[in-house]
Scaffold this active site. Structure first.
Site, PDB file in Angstrom:
ATOM      1  CB  VAL A  69       2.586   2.582   1.551  1.00 37.09           C
ATOM      2  CG1 VAL A  69       1.306   2.535   2.558  1.00 37.09           C
ATOM      3  CG2 VAL A  69       2.556   2.366   0.237  1.00 37.09           C
ATOM      4  CB  VAL A  70       4.505   7.677   4.581  1.00 40.80           C
ATOM      5  CG1 VAL A  70       4.582   8.170   5.765  1.00 40.80           C
ATOM      6  CG2 VAL A  70       5.712   7.093   4.047  1.00 40.80           C
ATOM      7  CB  VAL A  71      -0.720   6.523   7.451  1.00 46.79           C
ATOM      8  CG1 VAL A  71      -1.637   7.116   8.168  1.00 46.79           C
ATOM      9  CG2 VAL A  71      -0.852   5.918   6.235  1.00 46.79           C
ATOM     10  N   GLY A  81      -4.124   3.444   5.262  1.00 39.23           N
ATOM     11  CA  GLY A  81      -3.146   2.780   4.488  1.00 39.23           C
ATOM     12  C   GLY A  81      -3.910   2.036   3.486  1.00 39.23           C
ATOM     13  N   PRO A 108       9.152  -3.250   9.668  1.00 38.09           N
ATOM     14  CG  PRO A 108      11.165  -2.995  10.799  1.00 38.09           C
ATOM     15  CD  PRO A 108      10.373  -2.353   9.901  1.00 38.09           C
ATOM     16  CE1 TYR A 114       2.050  -2.266   2.219  1.00 36.77           C
ATOM     17  CE2 TYR A 114       3.390  -2.965   4.086  1.00 36.77           C
ATOM     18  CZ  TYR A 114       2.991  -1.961   3.138  1.00 36.77           C
ATOM     19  OH  TYR A 114       3.475  -0.768   3.358  1.00 36.77           O
TER      20      TYR A 114
END
Length: 142
Positions: A69-71, A81, A108, A114
């Site tokens: 999961v990358v923005v 996200g 981190p 989440y």
């Protein structure tokens, strides 16, 4: 204008967006092979520019693992996200059996993000520590 494309993740997009957030780099051959095993992916675009990705690996019934999961940093904090996670969770909810396991490893300080989707931090009284091992990595694993 933002748009979402399902199962549109390519090796080039994967590599490009992961580099923008300084995630581990992989060869195009390794990424191509890995993406062939992806159960489901989502790409978020701003017009024709990819700004976010996410994917799911697993057995498509009992175990699902949310990965990558990358923005793009210049698009963070704009609900991208959240859109990615909603698409991933919608897929999982349509496929998962009762008591299926959905896992992920948070970067981190992103655990709170989440938690909004029902994920819990481990350890708990019932669940032990999550663990990870890196293969052939010559750096400190701490």
């Amino acid at each position: 204008m933002l748009r979402k494309e399902l199962d549109a993740l390519t090796p080039e997009l994967y590599i490009e967006l992961r580099r923008k957030v300084e995630f581990e780099d992989y060869s195009i051959e390794d990424v191509t092979q890995a993406l062939e095993k992806t159960l489901f992916s989502v790409v978020i675009y701003d017009d024709d520019v990819p700004v976010g990705i996410g994917r799911i690996v697993g057995d498509d019934r009992i175990v699902f693992f949310i990965k990558d999961v990358v923005v793009d940093p210049s698009y963070q904090n704009k609900s991208i996200g959240t859109a990615i996670m909603k698409a991933l969770m919608e897929y999982i909810e349509g496929k998962a059996c009762n008591n299926a396991y959905v896992g992920l490893m948070s970067t981190p300080n992103k655990e709170g993000f989440y938690k909004k989707f029902g994920f819990i931090e481990r350890p708990t009284e019932k669940y032990g520590h999550g663990m990870v091992k890196f293969v052939n990595r010559n750096i400190d694993n701490s």
